[in-house]
Design a protein around this motif. Structure first.
Motif, PDB file in Angstrom:
ATOM      1  N   LEU A   1       2.287  -1.007  -4.178  1.00  0.00           N
ATOM      2  CA  LEU A   1       1.974   0.355  -3.756  1.00  0.00           C
ATOM      3  C   LEU A   1       1.626   0.383  -2.266  1.00  0.00           C
ATOM      4  CD1 LEU A   1       1.903   2.993  -5.414  1.00  0.00           C
ATOM      5  CD2 LEU A   1      -0.575   2.745  -5.539  1.00  0.00           C
ATOM      6  N   GLY A   2       0.847  -0.602  -1.820  1.00  0.00           N
ATOM      7  CA  GLY A   2       0.522  -0.681  -0.409  1.00  0.00           C
ATOM      8  C   GLY A   2       1.746  -0.951   0.434  1.00  0.00           C
ATOM      9  N   ALA A   3       2.614  -1.838  -0.036  1.00  0.00           N
ATOM     10  CA  ALA A   3       3.845  -2.145   0.695  1.00  0.00           C
ATOM     11  C   ALA A   3       4.758  -0.928   0.782  1.00  0.00           C
ATOM     12  CB  ALA A   3       4.570  -3.307   0.021  1.00  0.00           C
ATOM     13  N   ALA A   4       4.696  -0.052  -0.239  1.00  0.00           N
ATOM     14  CA  ALA A   4       5.562   1.130  -0.275  1.00  0.00           C
ATOM     15  C   ALA A   4       5.226   2.145   0.812  1.00  0.00           C
ATOM     16  CB  ALA A   4       5.483   1.799  -1.649  1.00  0.00           C
ATOM     17  N   LEU A   5       4.048   2.021   1.411  1.00  0.00           N
ATOM     18  CA  LEU A   5       3.686   2.936   2.506  1.00  0.00           C
ATOM     19  C   LEU A   5       4.616   2.793   3.699  1.00  0.00           C
ATOM     20  CD1 LEU A   5      -0.230   2.798   2.532  1.00  0.00           C
ATOM     21  CD2 LEU A   5       1.246   4.594   1.633  1.00  0.00           C
TER      22      LEU A   5
ATOM     23  N   ASN B   1      13.609  -1.039   3.125  1.00  0.00           N
ATOM     24  CA  ASN B   1      13.791  -1.618   1.789  1.00  0.00           C
ATOM     25  C   ASN B   1      13.403  -3.094   1.767  1.00  0.00           C
ATOM     26  OD1 ASN B   1      14.681   0.755   0.626  1.00  0.00           O
ATOM     27  ND2 ASN B   1      16.841   0.321   0.990  1.00  0.00           N
ATOM     28  N   LYS B   2      13.871  -3.849   2.762  1.00  0.00           N
ATOM     29  CA  LYS B   2      13.551  -5.272   2.802  1.00  0.00           C
ATOM     30  C   LYS B   2      12.077  -5.494   3.102  1.00  0.00           C
ATOM     31  CE  LYS B   2      18.032  -7.345   3.909  1.00  0.00           C
ATOM     32  NZ  LYS B   2      18.767  -8.200   4.869  1.00  0.00           N
ATOM     33  N   SER B   3      11.501  -4.662   3.968  1.00  0.00           N
ATOM     34  CA  SER B   3      10.075  -4.793   4.279  1.00  0.00           C
ATOM     35  C   SER B   3       9.245  -4.574   3.026  1.00  0.00           C
ATOM     36  CB  SER B   3       9.675  -3.780   5.358  1.00  0.00           C
ATOM     37  OG  SER B   3      10.335  -4.036   6.570  1.00  0.00           O
ATOM     38  N   PHE B   4       9.627  -3.578   2.223  1.00  0.00           N
ATOM     39  CA  PHE B   4       8.920  -3.324   0.966  1.00  0.00           C
ATOM     40  C   PHE B   4       9.079  -4.495   0.006  1.00  0.00           C
ATOM     41  CE2 PHE B   4       9.491  -2.010  -3.485  1.00  0.00           C
ATOM     42  CZ  PHE B   4       8.180  -1.669  -3.782  1.00  0.00           C
ATOM     43  N   MET B   5      10.295  -5.015  -0.111  1.00  0.00           N
ATOM     44  CA  MET B   5      10.544  -6.109  -1.039  1.00  0.00           C
ATOM     45  C   MET B   5       9.730  -7.347  -0.675  1.00  0.00           C
ATOM     46  SD  MET B   5      12.392  -5.006  -3.422  1.00  0.00           S
ATOM     47  CE  MET B   5      12.709  -6.578  -4.219  1.00  0.00           C
ATOM     48  N   TYR B   6       9.684  -7.664   0.615  1.00  0.00           N
ATOM     49  CA  TYR B   6       8.879  -8.803   1.054  1.00  0.00           C
ATOM     50  C   TYR B   6       7.396  -8.545   0.786  1.00  0.00           C
ATOM     51  CZ  TYR B   6      12.678 -11.263   3.477  1.00  0.00           C
ATOM     52  OH  TYR B   6      13.816 -11.964   3.781  1.00  0.00           O
TER      53      TYR B   6
ATOM     54  N   SER C   1       4.905 -10.826  -2.109  1.00  0.00           N
ATOM     55  CA  SER C   1       3.806 -11.724  -1.747  1.00  0.00           C
ATOM     56  C   SER C   1       2.773 -11.856  -2.860  1.00  0.00           C
ATOM     57  CB  SER C   1       3.130 -11.226  -0.464  1.00  0.00           C
ATOM     58  OG  SER C   1       2.501  -9.969  -0.669  1.00  0.00           O
ATOM     59  N   ALA C   2       2.733 -10.898  -3.797  1.00  0.00           N
ATOM     60  CA  ALA C   2       1.734 -10.942  -4.879  1.00  0.00           C
ATOM     61  C   ALA C   2       2.318 -11.391  -6.216  1.00  0.00           C
ATOM     62  CB  ALA C   2       1.084  -9.565  -5.042  1.00  0.00           C
ATOM     63  N   ILE C   3       3.598 -11.753  -6.242  1.00  0.00           N
ATOM     64  CA  ILE C   3       4.205 -12.204  -7.492  1.00  0.00           C
ATOM     65  C   ILE C   3       3.499 -13.445  -8.030  1.00  0.00           C
ATOM     66  CG2 ILE C   3       6.298 -13.284  -8.412  1.00  0.00           C
ATOM     67  CD1 ILE C   3       6.480 -10.292  -8.298  1.00  0.00           C
ATOM     68  N   VAL C   4       2.916 -14.217  -7.130  1.00  0.00           N
ATOM     69  CA  VAL C   4       2.240 -15.449  -7.544  1.00  0.00           C
ATOM     70  C   VAL C   4       1.000 -15.162  -8.387  1.00  0.00           C
ATOM     71  CG1 VAL C   4       0.775 -15.620  -5.488  1.00  0.00           C
ATOM     72  CG2 VAL C   4       1.437 -17.689  -6.702  1.00  0.00           C
ATOM     73  N   GLU C   5       0.424 -13.971  -8.274  1.00  0.00           N
ATOM     74  CA  GLU C   5      -0.811 -13.674  -9.007  1.00  0.00           C
ATOM     75  C   GLU C   5      -0.619 -13.683 -10.524  1.00  0.00           C
ATOM     76  OE1 GLU C   5      -3.082 -10.377  -7.613  1.00  0.00           O
ATOM     77  OE2 GLU C   5      -3.448 -11.279  -5.655  1.00  0.00           O
ATOM     78  N   PRO C   6       0.387 -12.998 -11.083  1.00  0.00           N
ATOM     79  CA  PRO C   6       0.582 -13.105 -12.534  1.00  0.00           C
ATOM     80  C   PRO C   6       0.853 -14.529 -12.987  1.00  0.00           C
ATOM     81  CG  PRO C   6       1.789 -11.227 -11.650  1.00  0.00           C
ATOM     82  CD  PRO C   6       1.300 -12.006 -10.472  1.00  0.00           C
TER      83      PRO C   6
ATOM     84  N   PRO D   1      -4.195  -2.943   0.836  1.00  0.00           N
ATOM     85  CA  PRO D   1      -3.939  -3.129   2.261  1.00  0.00           C
ATOM     86  C   PRO D   1      -3.151  -4.386   2.581  1.00  0.00           C
ATOM     87  CG  PRO D   1      -6.253  -3.527   1.751  1.00  0.00           C
ATOM     88  CD  PRO D   1      -5.632  -2.930   0.527  1.00  0.00           C
ATOM     89  N   GLU D   2      -3.227  -5.405   1.705  1.00  0.00           N
ATOM     90  CA  GLU D   2      -2.463  -6.618   1.952  1.00  0.00           C
ATOM     91  C   GLU D   2      -0.964  -6.342   1.895  1.00  0.00           C
ATOM     92  OE1 GLU D   2      -3.514  -9.916  -0.476  1.00  0.00           O
ATOM     93  OE2 GLU D   2      -5.361 -10.340   0.627  1.00  0.00           O
ATOM     94  N   GLY D   3      -0.556  -5.494   0.942  1.00  0.00           N
ATOM     95  CA  GLY D   3       0.862  -5.129   0.869  1.00  0.00           C
ATOM     96  C   GLY D   3       1.330  -4.449   2.141  1.00  0.00           C
ATOM     97  N   LEU D   4       0.493  -3.562   2.648  1.00  0.00           N
ATOM     98  CA  LEU D   4       0.817  -2.863   3.897  1.00  0.00           C
ATOM     99  C   LEU D   4       0.804  -3.823   5.072  1.00  0.00           C
ATOM    100  CD1 LEU D   4       1.359  -0.137   5.295  1.00  0.00           C
ATOM    101  CD2 LEU D   4      -1.118   0.133   5.534  1.00  0.00           C
ATOM    102  N   ALA D   5      -0.108  -4.801   5.036  1.00  0.00           N
ATOM    103  CA  ALA D   5      -0.221  -5.765   6.127  1.00  0.00           C
ATOM    104  C   ALA D   5       1.010  -6.653   6.242  1.00  0.00           C
ATOM    105  CB  ALA D   5      -1.464  -6.630   5.929  1.00  0.00           C
ATOM    106  N   VAL D   6       1.785  -6.757   5.180  1.00  0.00           N
ATOM    107  CA  VAL D   6       3.037  -7.512   5.238  1.00  0.00           C
ATOM    108  C   VAL D   6       4.203  -6.609   5.615  1.00  0.00           C
ATOM    109  CG1 VAL D   6       4.678  -8.913   3.936  1.00  0.00           C
ATOM    110  CG2 VAL D   6       2.239  -9.193   3.553  1.00  0.00           C
ATOM    111  N   SER D   7       4.315  -5.469   4.945  1.00  0.00           N
ATOM    112  CA  SER D   7       5.504  -4.628   5.132  1.00  0.00           C
ATOM    113  C   SER D   7       5.580  -3.991   6.514  1.00  0.00           C
ATOM    114  CB  SER D   7       5.556  -3.542   4.054  1.00  0.00           C
ATOM    115  OG  SER D   7       4.432  -2.686   4.133  1.00  0.00           O
ATOM    116  N   MET D   8       4.446  -3.550   7.064  1.00  0.00           N
ATOM    117  CA  MET D   8       4.491  -2.863   8.356  1.00  0.00           C
ATOM    118  C   MET D   8       4.868  -3.778   9.514  1.00  0.00           C
ATOM    119  SD  MET D   8       4.297   0.327   8.057  1.00  0.00           S
ATOM    120  CE  MET D   8       4.210   0.630   9.824  1.00  0.00           C
ATOM    121  N   PRO D   9       4.303  -4.985   9.633  1.00  0.00           N
ATOM    122  CA  PRO D   9       4.757  -5.871  10.705  1.00  0.00           C
ATOM    123  C   PRO D   9       6.233  -6.212  10.612  1.00  0.00           C
ATOM    124  CG  PRO D   9       2.661  -6.631   9.850  1.00  0.00           C
ATOM    125  CD  PRO D   9       3.133  -5.534   8.937  1.00  0.00           C
ATOM    126  N   LEU D  10       6.718  -6.378   9.383  1.00  0.00           N
ATOM    127  CA  LEU D  10       8.134  -6.673   9.218  1.00  0.00           C
ATOM    128  C   LEU D  10       8.988  -5.496   9.676  1.00  0.00           C
ATOM    129  CD1 LEU D  10       8.127  -8.463   5.747  1.00  0.00           C
ATOM    130  CD2 LEU D  10       8.164  -9.483   8.015  1.00  0.00           C
TER     131      LEU D  10
END
Length: 272
Positions: free
Chosen positions: A31-35, A190-195, A199-204, A173-182
């Motif tokens: 959701l954060g990355a989607a911003l 689309n690629k910025s959101f995917m990246y 980054s959180a896929i490792v959590e599950p 905010p971590e999702g946004l912290a990755v997608s916005m710099p990219l």
């Protein structure tokens, strides 16, 4: 509502409960990355405040959700009561220290690369940096659910849910912290959101492994809880706080830290 949620998670397999909870934390990262689809530029002061918030949540979770239950469930008195937590904490920091030195990753400021030298692109290195943050978070949630299912009074389903909620909040905010710099590097939305969400896929994955392991080796629970705490504290001190203060927005990052700490503490005490 909270009581119904707790009852539901108590009624299902702890591994499945850990999976659902960590999928929630991943969702908030996404959701954060989607911003990135709606925001063109991010306010550095705001971002530093959100990074501070992340640090506050992780420190409070390490204390109230992990270290205190680990100490409480250990038999003995004095030094012997705290020894398993000391050993687990040290092992957790040592593991994250080793990963930090070996795994190639790029800090959010794009000025500091760590790990072994590699020809990998900056996008991959940045995603690996956030992924490194997320490993102990997913593990902590899984271990809590595993401990609750094993009947350990100090490890409750409510506490595990509170931990997942706190981690989910700081993942936004971590999702946004990755997608916005990219995105600023010229990568498509689309690629910025995917990246960002990746980054959180490792959590599950870490959550399921944590719940599964504790379910079979209940005596290791104090070590596992303190291991996750040590790993998270290492991440906060090594990565989160320095990045939150790199732009000299110390007031924003400090107040964000305090807010995150208080919210996580309140969630844990209220739901446990």
């Amino acid at each position: 509502m909270a009581d119904k949620l707790i009852l539901y998670f108590e009624s299902i397999n702890p591994v499945l409960a850990a999976l659902y909870a960590t999928l929630f934390t991943w969702f908030l990262t996404a959701l954060g990355a989607a911003l990135v689809y709606f925001v063109k530029n991010t306010n550095k002061k705001l971002m530093d405040g959100m990074l501070g918030f992340t640090g506050g949540v992780m420190v409070a979770a390490s204390i109230w959700s992990l270290l205190i239950p680990a100490i409480d469930m250990t038999v003995g008195e004095g030094f012997y009561k705290v020894l398993p937590s000391i050993l687990g904490f040290l092992f957790g920091t040592a593991c994250l220290y080793s990963l930090d030195k070996v795994l190639p990753h790029l800090h959010v400021n794009f000025q500091q690369t760590e790990g072994i030298k590699t020809p990998w692109q900056k996008t991959t290195l940045l995603v690996l940096a956030i992924t490194l943050h997320n490993i102990p978070e997913g593990l902590a949630v899984g271990v809590m659910f595993g401990g609750a299912a094993a009947g350990i009074p100090e490890a409750t389903v409510g506490g595990a849910i509170a931990l997942a909620m706190g981690i989910g909040l700081q993942n936004f905010p971590e999702g946004l912290a990755v997608s916005m710099p990219l995105r600023r590097m010229g990568i498509s939305r689309n690629k910025s959101f995917m990246y960002g969400q990746a980054s959180a896929i490792v959590e599950p994955i870490a959550g399921v492994l944590g719940a599964f392991a504790v379910g079979f080796f209940t005596p290791m629970l104090p070590y596992a809880l303190s291991f996750a705490a040590g790993a998270m504290i290492f991440v906060v001190v090594e990565e989160v706080i320095p990045e939150a203060q790199q732009n000299n927005n110390t007031d924003s990052s400090t107040m964000g830290f305090i807010l995150g700490f208080l919210i996580m503490m309140t969630l844990d005490v209220t739901l446990s």
